[in-house]
Design a protein around this motif. Sequence first.
Motif, PDB file in Angstrom:
ATOM      1  N   LEU A 172       1.309   8.412  -2.966  1.00  0.00           N
ATOM      2  CA  LEU A 172      -0.030   7.956  -2.613  1.00  0.00           C
ATOM      3  C   LEU A 172      -0.263   6.593  -3.250  1.00  0.00           C
ATOM      4  CD1 LEU A 172      -2.814   8.384  -1.368  1.00  0.00           C
ATOM      5  CD2 LEU A 172      -3.469   9.608  -3.462  1.00  0.00           C
TER       6      LEU A 172
ATOM      7  N   THR B 112      -2.543   3.715  -4.412  1.00  0.00           N
ATOM      8  CA  THR B 112      -3.942   3.572  -4.809  1.00  0.00           C
ATOM      9  C   THR B 112      -4.196   2.156  -5.309  1.00  0.00           C
ATOM     10  OG1 THR B 112      -3.540   4.285  -7.084  1.00  0.00           O
ATOM     11  CG2 THR B 112      -4.080   6.010  -5.482  1.00  0.00           C
TER      12      THR B 112
ATOM     13  N   ILE C 265      -5.356   4.342  -0.671  1.00  0.00           N
ATOM     14  CA  ILE C 265      -6.674   4.332  -1.305  1.00  0.00           C
ATOM     15  C   ILE C 265      -6.948   2.885  -1.704  1.00  0.00           C
ATOM     16  CG2 ILE C 265      -8.095   5.220  -3.177  1.00  0.00           C
ATOM     17  CD1 ILE C 265      -7.135   7.328  -1.065  1.00  0.00           C
TER      18      ILE C 265
ATOM     19  N   VAL D 194      -6.300  11.867   2.895  1.00  0.00           N
ATOM     20  CA  VAL D 194      -5.127  12.378   2.184  1.00  0.00           C
ATOM     21  C   VAL D 194      -5.148  13.902   2.204  1.00  0.00           C
ATOM     22  CG1 VAL D 194      -3.989  12.524  -0.069  1.00  0.00           C
ATOM     23  CG2 VAL D 194      -4.907  10.336   0.728  1.00  0.00           C
ATOM     24  N   LEU D 195      -6.305  14.499   1.950  1.00  0.00           N
ATOM     25  CA  LEU D 195      -6.430  15.947   2.017  1.00  0.00           C
ATOM     26  C   LEU D 195      -6.056  16.452   3.399  1.00  0.00           C
ATOM     27  CD1 LEU D 195      -7.203  18.691   0.862  1.00  0.00           C
ATOM     28  CD2 LEU D 195      -9.590  18.161   1.456  1.00  0.00           C
TER      29      LEU D 195
ATOM     30  N   TYR E 238      -9.659   9.535   0.283  1.00  0.00           N
ATOM     31  CA  TYR E 238      -9.119  10.775  -0.279  1.00  0.00           C
ATOM     32  C   TYR E 238      -9.276  11.938   0.696  1.00  0.00           C
ATOM     33  CZ  TYR E 238      -8.344   8.588  -4.803  1.00  0.00           C
ATOM     34  OH  TYR E 238      -7.889   7.780  -5.808  1.00  0.00           O
ATOM     35  N   ASP E 239     -10.303  11.904   1.530  1.00  0.00           N
ATOM     36  CA  ASP E 239     -10.470  12.944   2.539  1.00  0.00           C
ATOM     37  C   ASP E 239      -9.342  12.889   3.560  1.00  0.00           C
ATOM     38  OD1 ASP E 239     -11.584  10.481   3.248  1.00  0.00           O
ATOM     39  OD2 ASP E 239     -13.125  11.365   4.514  1.00  0.00           O
TER      40      ASP E 239
ATOM     41  N   LEU F 115     -15.596   9.498   0.321  1.00  0.00           N
ATOM     42  CA  LEU F 115     -14.381   9.760  -0.440  1.00  0.00           C
ATOM     43  C   LEU F 115     -13.359   8.648  -0.288  1.00  0.00           C
ATOM     44  CD1 LEU F 115     -14.052  13.582   0.236  1.00  0.00           C
ATOM     45  CD2 LEU F 115     -14.916  12.440  -1.807  1.00  0.00           C
TER      46      LEU F 115
END
Length: 67
Positions: A2, A4, A32, A58-59, A55-56, A52
Motif C-alpha cells: 500500500l 501512502t 493513499i 483499499v478495504l 482507505y475505503d 476515508l
Amino acid sequence: MLLTQVNPQATLTKEVRTALEEDGVAVFPTPILRRESFRQRFGLWPEAGRGLVGYDDVLDSIQEALA
C-alpha cells in the motif's frame, strides 16, 4: 503493498510503482494521497464527514480478494 503519502504529480510516484510491479510486488491500485490535514491531526481520530481518502477503496480491494 500500500503506497501512502503519495503525490500523484511526482515523477517518483510513477517510477516507484513501476519498479515494484516489475519486481513482482503486488501494489494496491488505489494509493493513499498525501494530506496535510492528516499530518496536522497525527494521533487523533479522523473527523466525522471528512471521508476515508482512499482507505475505503483499499478495504474494498481486500474484501474482493478474499471473496
